[in-house]
Design an enzyme around this catalytic site. Sequence first.
Site, PDB file in Angstrom:
ATOM      1  N   ASN A 151       9.321  -8.297 -13.614  1.00 12.01           N
ATOM      2  CA  ASN A 151       7.958  -7.923 -13.249  1.00 12.01           C
ATOM      3  C   ASN A 151       7.526  -6.571 -13.811  1.00 12.01           C
ATOM      4  O   ASN A 151       6.346  -6.291 -13.912  1.00 12.01           O
ATOM      5  CB  ASN A 151       7.783  -7.925 -11.722  1.00 12.01           C
ATOM      6  CG  ASN A 151       8.922  -7.249 -11.003  1.00 12.01           C
ATOM      7  OD1 ASN A 151      10.089  -7.627 -11.168  1.00 12.01           O
ATOM      8  ND2 ASN A 151       8.611  -6.243 -10.216  1.00 12.01           N
ATOM      9  N   HIS A 203       0.156 -16.119  -5.376  1.00  8.36           N
ATOM     10  CA  HIS A 203      -0.835 -15.081  -5.714  1.00  8.36           C
ATOM     11  C   HIS A 203      -0.624 -14.452  -7.084  1.00  8.36           C
ATOM     12  O   HIS A 203      -1.444 -13.654  -7.537  1.00  8.36           O
ATOM     13  CB  HIS A 203      -0.914 -14.014  -4.609  1.00  8.36           C
ATOM     14  CG  HIS A 203       0.204 -13.027  -4.570  1.00  8.36           C
ATOM     15  ND1 HIS A 203       0.085 -11.772  -5.101  1.00  8.36           N
ATOM     16  CD2 HIS A 203       1.448 -13.100  -4.049  1.00  8.36           C
ATOM     17  CE1 HIS A 203       1.218 -11.099  -4.897  1.00  8.36           C
ATOM     18  NE2 HIS A 203       2.054 -11.889  -4.256  1.00  8.36           N
ATOM     19  N   THR A 239       4.086 -23.753  11.750  1.00  4.65           N
ATOM     20  CA  THR A 239       2.979 -24.597  11.271  1.00  4.65           C
ATOM     21  C   THR A 239       2.610 -24.190   9.845  1.00  4.65           C
ATOM     22  O   THR A 239       2.439 -23.004   9.558  1.00  4.65           O
ATOM     23  CB  THR A 239       1.766 -24.451  12.215  1.00  4.65           C
ATOM     24  OG1 THR A 239       2.191 -24.824  13.525  1.00  4.65           O
ATOM     25  CG2 THR A 239       0.607 -25.334  11.781  1.00  4.65           C
ATOM     26  N   CYS A 328       4.843  -3.367  -5.528  1.00  6.46           N
ATOM     27  CA  CYS A 328       5.434  -3.401  -4.192  1.00  6.46           C
ATOM     28  C   CYS A 328       6.261  -2.155  -3.913  1.00  6.46           C
ATOM     29  O   CYS A 328       6.434  -1.766  -2.778  1.00  6.46           O
ATOM     30  CB  CYS A 328       6.317  -4.624  -4.036  1.00  6.46           C
ATOM     31  SG  CYS A 328       5.639  -6.074  -4.813  1.00  6.46           S
TER      32      CYS A 328
END
Length: 388
Positions: A151, A203, A239, A328
């Site tokens: 990255n 994303h 969920t 990040c």
Amino acid sequence: MAKIYLDYAATTPLNPNVFKAMLPYLKQDFGNTSSIHSLGQQALGAIDEARAVLADFLGCDAQEIIFTGSATEANNLAVLGTVQAVKNKQPHVITTPIEHHAVLEPCRELEKQGVEVSYLPVDKEGLVTLADVKKALKPNTVLVSIMYANNEVGAIQPIQEIGQLIKKTSPKILFHTDAVQAVNYLDCNVEKLGVDLLTLSAHKIYGPKGVGALFVKNGILIKPLIYGGGQEAGLRSGTENVAGIVGLASAIKEIQNPKHKIQNIRTRQFRDKLIKNILKIIPDAHLNGSLVHRLPNNVNISFRGVEGEAIVIALDQKGIAASTGSACSSKSLEPSHVLLAMGFSEEEAHGSLRITLGRPTTPKDLERLLKVLPPIIQKLRQISGYQL
Ligand SMILES: Cc1ncc(COP(=O)(O)O)c(C=O)c1O
């Protein structure tokens, strides 16, 4: 002045087609996949369809896809889940020091639990060698985790060759690759790559945030990180984020569109021209990472005598969004762990600028960057007292 975004490795904007595909699941089709009624079954159908899209892209069975809440979660599941599932009392893991923290940190956690982890060396271009992988393999090696593309410097690893080597040595050793940055540009067919586990994130490919997926080859033993209602074959209870999963599949379909390949060629041409021009115009600048084995959208350049953070702030003031290392971790002022592992000094590792191009990038955007960057570097060098 319109903003220019050149930080596509950090995240990408939502593709309008992806947004359109997601909308019904945020509004009228809001069912829970676990419900028996038709609204629930419709939601279940939507994620089954999404699973089939990912399976087609990766060349695997639909039941081999596990949807997660991020690529970070998928990487944690791959690393911790496989090693904690093996019966071997002294498991050995192999990875690289240039992985994203989403692989490095679970590895450190394993080390705390007494697992031996080997970190392969990388060369000055950020590449691992087959010889080093071979040397590191041991009879008790249970997992090898090597990212497909980095990255920060865009270095592309020889995943297919590594996969062949591992399986030739022992078919029992599991091979995981973090393909988050590769998905937009490289062939991710899991059979061709010879991987048992592969991570991706929505994303980074013009999909929504908060959705990832892990390919887990049939028959692999893996221990869940989250326990509950048993969704996702019991590997990721909770969920499902139906709209997000539908968005991920829609983003993958966009990548499969043939026009996308042409766009990637254009991006590569933009990248090469930009690298050439920056190195020509600005003295004492050098490209980090391989030029050949490099993602088509990645430019990572160090400027002697200048801090990367200072360049990013100055560019931002001119309306251009770029980055130092990975977004990040760039909140900390630590030098890039990737550049340090590639053999750069702390000073060199502090002075890097990452520019990552994307689908909306135009030649005009890059012309503007080329206009504002040289005076920024010159000014920052004056401040730091750097002599050319
Ligand atoms: C190579 C790589 N792996 C993993 C991640 C984490 O992805 P996510 O934001 O989906 O958790 C990133 C994000 O920067 C990345 O670049």
